[in-house]
Motif scaffolding. Structure first.
Motif, PDB file in Angstrom:
ATOM      1  N   ILE A 239     -58.618 -72.864  97.443  1.00 23.86           N
ATOM      2  CA  ILE A 239     -57.370 -72.417  97.719  1.00 23.86           C
ATOM      3  C   ILE A 239     -56.847 -73.473  98.017  1.00 23.86           C
ATOM      4  CG2 ILE A 239     -58.100 -72.033 100.572  1.00 23.86           C
ATOM      5  CD1 ILE A 239     -56.346 -69.295  98.083  1.00 23.86           C
ATOM      6  N   ASN A 240     -56.677 -73.986  98.750  1.00 29.36           N
ATOM      7  CA  ASN A 240     -55.966 -75.467  98.632  1.00 29.36           C
ATOM      8  C   ASN A 240     -55.609 -76.231  97.556  1.00 29.36           C
ATOM      9  OD1 ASN A 240     -55.363 -74.811 101.927  1.00 29.36           O
ATOM     10  ND2 ASN A 240     -57.308 -76.147 102.305  1.00 29.36           N
ATOM     11  N   LYS A 241     -56.673 -76.213  96.997  1.00 32.24           N
ATOM     12  CA  LYS A 241     -55.386 -76.924  95.420  1.00 32.24           C
ATOM     13  C   LYS A 241     -55.300 -75.910  94.736  1.00 32.24           C
ATOM     14  CE  LYS A 241     -59.931 -79.528  94.946  1.00 32.24           C
ATOM     15  NZ  LYS A 241     -61.262 -79.245  94.226  1.00 32.24           N
ATOM     16  N   LEU A 242     -55.437 -74.366  94.896  1.00 31.77           N
ATOM     17  CA  LEU A 242     -54.673 -73.330  94.310  1.00 31.77           C
ATOM     18  C   LEU A 242     -53.525 -73.369  95.076  1.00 31.77           C
ATOM     19  CD1 LEU A 242     -57.235 -70.693  93.608  1.00 31.77           C
ATOM     20  CD2 LEU A 242     -55.983 -71.408  92.098  1.00 31.77           C
ATOM     21  N   ARG A 243     -53.191 -73.446  96.499  1.00 26.66           N
ATOM     22  CA  ARG A 243     -52.178 -73.208  96.992  1.00 26.66           C
ATOM     23  C   ARG A 243     -50.690 -74.667  96.538  1.00 26.66           C
ATOM     24  NH1 ARG A 243     -52.993 -72.039 103.161  1.00 26.66           N
ATOM     25  NH2 ARG A 243     -50.768 -71.253 102.664  1.00 26.66           N
ATOM     26  N   ILE A 244     -51.323 -75.491  95.914  1.00 23.55           N
ATOM     27  CA  ILE A 244     -50.808 -77.000  95.537  1.00 23.55           C
ATOM     28  C   ILE A 244     -50.180 -76.302  94.024  1.00 23.55           C
ATOM     29  CG2 ILE A 244     -50.844 -79.316  94.771  1.00 23.55           C
ATOM     30  CD1 ILE A 244     -52.563 -79.647  97.579  1.00 23.55           C
ATOM     31  N   LEU A 245     -50.988 -76.091  92.630  1.00 26.03           N
ATOM     32  CA  LEU A 245     -51.171 -76.082  91.803  1.00 26.03           C
ATOM     33  C   LEU A 245     -50.319 -74.512  91.235  1.00 26.03           C
ATOM     34  CD1 LEU A 245     -54.581 -77.563  90.961  1.00 26.03           C
ATOM     35  CD2 LEU A 245     -52.551 -78.408  90.217  1.00 26.03           C
ATOM     36  N   TYR A 246     -50.876 -74.079  92.184  1.00 25.62           N
ATOM     37  CA  TYR A 246     -49.995 -72.449  91.508  1.00 25.62           C
ATOM     38  C   TYR A 246     -48.382 -72.456  91.247  1.00 25.62           C
ATOM     39  CZ  TYR A 246     -52.313 -67.817  89.483  1.00 25.62           C
ATOM     40  OH  TYR A 246     -53.150 -67.343  89.593  1.00 25.62           O
ATOM     41  N   PRO A 247     -48.039 -73.123  92.496  1.00 28.49           N
ATOM     42  CA  PRO A 247     -46.185 -73.331  92.257  1.00 28.49           C
ATOM     43  C   PRO A 247     -45.707 -74.188  91.245  1.00 28.49           C
ATOM     44  CG  PRO A 247     -47.206 -73.374  94.648  1.00 28.49           C
ATOM     45  CD  PRO A 247     -48.698 -73.023  94.068  1.00 28.49           C
ATOM     46  N   VAL A 248     -46.805 -75.283  91.140  1.00 33.25           N
ATOM     47  CA  VAL A 248     -45.808 -76.556  90.376  1.00 33.25           C
ATOM     48  C   VAL A 248     -46.236 -75.869  89.045  1.00 33.25           C
ATOM     49  CG1 VAL A 248     -46.335 -78.421  90.121  1.00 33.25           C
ATOM     50  CG2 VAL A 248     -46.695 -77.986  92.229  1.00 33.25           C
TER      51      VAL A 248
ATOM     52  N   GLN B 145     -50.010 -76.024  80.179  1.00 37.49           N
ATOM     53  CA  GLN B 145     -51.285 -75.194  79.525  1.00 37.49           C
ATOM     54  C   GLN B 145     -52.282 -76.564  79.972  1.00 37.49           C
ATOM     55  OE1 GLN B 145     -50.949 -72.781  77.650  1.00 37.49           O
ATOM     56  NE2 GLN B 145     -48.925 -72.535  78.324  1.00 37.49           N
ATOM     57  N   VAL B 146     -52.471 -77.372  80.531  1.00 33.08           N
ATOM     58  CA  VAL B 146     -53.873 -77.963  81.321  1.00 33.08           C
ATOM     59  C   VAL B 146     -53.335 -77.229  82.394  1.00 33.08           C
ATOM     60  CG1 VAL B 146     -54.183 -79.753  81.994  1.00 33.08           C
ATOM     61  CG2 VAL B 146     -53.002 -80.341  79.651  1.00 33.08           C
ATOM     62  N   PHE B 147     -52.801 -77.320  83.083  1.00 33.62           N
ATOM     63  CA  PHE B 147     -52.629 -76.078  84.398  1.00 33.62           C
ATOM     64  C   PHE B 147     -53.077 -75.069  84.370  1.00 33.62           C
ATOM     65  CE2 PHE B 147     -49.825 -79.765  86.225  1.00 33.62           C
ATOM     66  CZ  PHE B 147     -49.628 -79.313  87.910  1.00 33.62           C
ATOM     67  N   GLN B 148     -53.082 -74.343  83.362  1.00 38.25           N
ATOM     68  CA  GLN B 148     -54.215 -73.307  83.245  1.00 38.25           C
ATOM     69  C   GLN B 148     -55.189 -73.349  82.606  1.00 38.25           C
ATOM     70  OE1 GLN B 148     -52.479 -69.769  82.322  1.00 38.25           O
ATOM     71  NE2 GLN B 148     -54.723 -69.230  82.224  1.00 38.25           N
ATOM     72  N   ILE B 149     -55.590 -74.222  82.049  1.00 43.08           N
ATOM     73  CA  ILE B 149     -57.113 -74.622  82.184  1.00 43.08           C
ATOM     74  C   ILE B 149     -57.513 -75.160  83.784  1.00 43.08           C
ATOM     75  CG2 ILE B 149     -58.871 -76.254  81.699  1.00 43.08           C
ATOM     76  CD1 ILE B 149     -56.631 -76.560  78.950  1.00 43.08           C
ATOM     77  N   VAL B 150     -57.046 -75.617  84.784  1.00 46.01           N
ATOM     78  CA  VAL B 150     -57.464 -76.421  85.954  1.00 46.01           C
ATOM     79  C   VAL B 150     -57.893 -74.593  86.165  1.00 46.01           C
ATOM     80  CG1 VAL B 150     -56.521 -77.491  87.063  1.00 46.01           C
ATOM     81  CG2 VAL B 150     -57.182 -78.366  85.633  1.00 46.01           C
ATOM     82  N   VAL B 151     -55.887 -74.502  86.301  1.00 47.21           N
ATOM     83  CA  VAL B 151     -55.795 -72.914  87.502  1.00 47.21           C
ATOM     84  C   VAL B 151     -57.095 -71.467  86.974  1.00 47.21           C
ATOM     85  CG1 VAL B 151     -54.687 -71.000  87.875  1.00 47.21           C
ATOM     86  CG2 VAL B 151     -53.984 -73.118  88.377  1.00 47.21           C
TER      87      VAL B 151
END
Length: 172
Positions: free
Chosen positions: A4-13, A46-52
């Motif tokens: 969840i903490n990773k998502l809290r950083i990646l999602y808004p960026v 699109q790289v973020f899309q895969i990670v998220v």
């Protein structure tokens, strides 16, 4: 670091880069450097899309592994279409189908998991209709009516919730 903490950083960026590359950069066709930055932004998105997508699978796999497995499938299937849209803009409307599809299992898992308010899951269902509506209207009438975009606002609510509130701990 917890999922969840990773998502809290990646999602808004991811969201900010996405908004720039999808909404702002294409309007700068006369400014070739900024336009190219927008195209680069789309690749990064699109790289973020895969990670998220993989992080969301990890977050929800204990809730329902079968439903959770649909998130990276639909999330990743839209990536090549989104990348193709860099050179052929109509492909973005094909990608919208997968953007809509990936919101359905996310919405279902939000409702089922108890980690988030159920109403957010229902907003994602409505968001999926927005993406489907955008794709269908583009191919049927040649443009996307502006009101269709309002349906997808539930996804922004979801991003804001993850970013600022996070998830409730589920005790086994």
């Amino acid at each position: 670091m917890k999922t969840i903490n990773k998502l809290r950083i990646l999602y808004p960026v991811w969201t900010v880069i996405s908004m720039f590359s999808l909404l702002y950069a294409p309007t700068l066709a006369s400014e070739s450097t900024l336009f190219k930055v927008g195209q680069l932004g789309q690749i990064v998105v699109q790289v973020f899309q895969i990670v998220v997508a993989l992080l969301l699978y990890k977050l929800f796999m204990e809730t329902d592994k079968e439903q959770a497995s649909l998130i990276p499938i639909f999330g990743i299937l839209g990536v090549p279409l989104s990348l193709m849209a860099i050179i052929m803009p109509e492909a973005m409307h094909l990608a919208e189908v997968f953007w809509g599809l990936w919101l359905i299992p996310i919405g279902a898992l939000i409702i089922k998991s108890g980690m988030f308010p159920k109403w957010i899951g229902y907003l994602l269902y409505i968001g999926s209709l927005g993406y489907f509506g955008a794709a269908i209207s583009y191919f049927l009438i040649g443009y996307v009516p502006s009101f269709v975009d309002y349906f997808t606002m539930g996804e922004l609510v979801w991003v804001l919730w993850i970013t600022f509130v996070g998830a409730k701990e589920i005790r086994s």
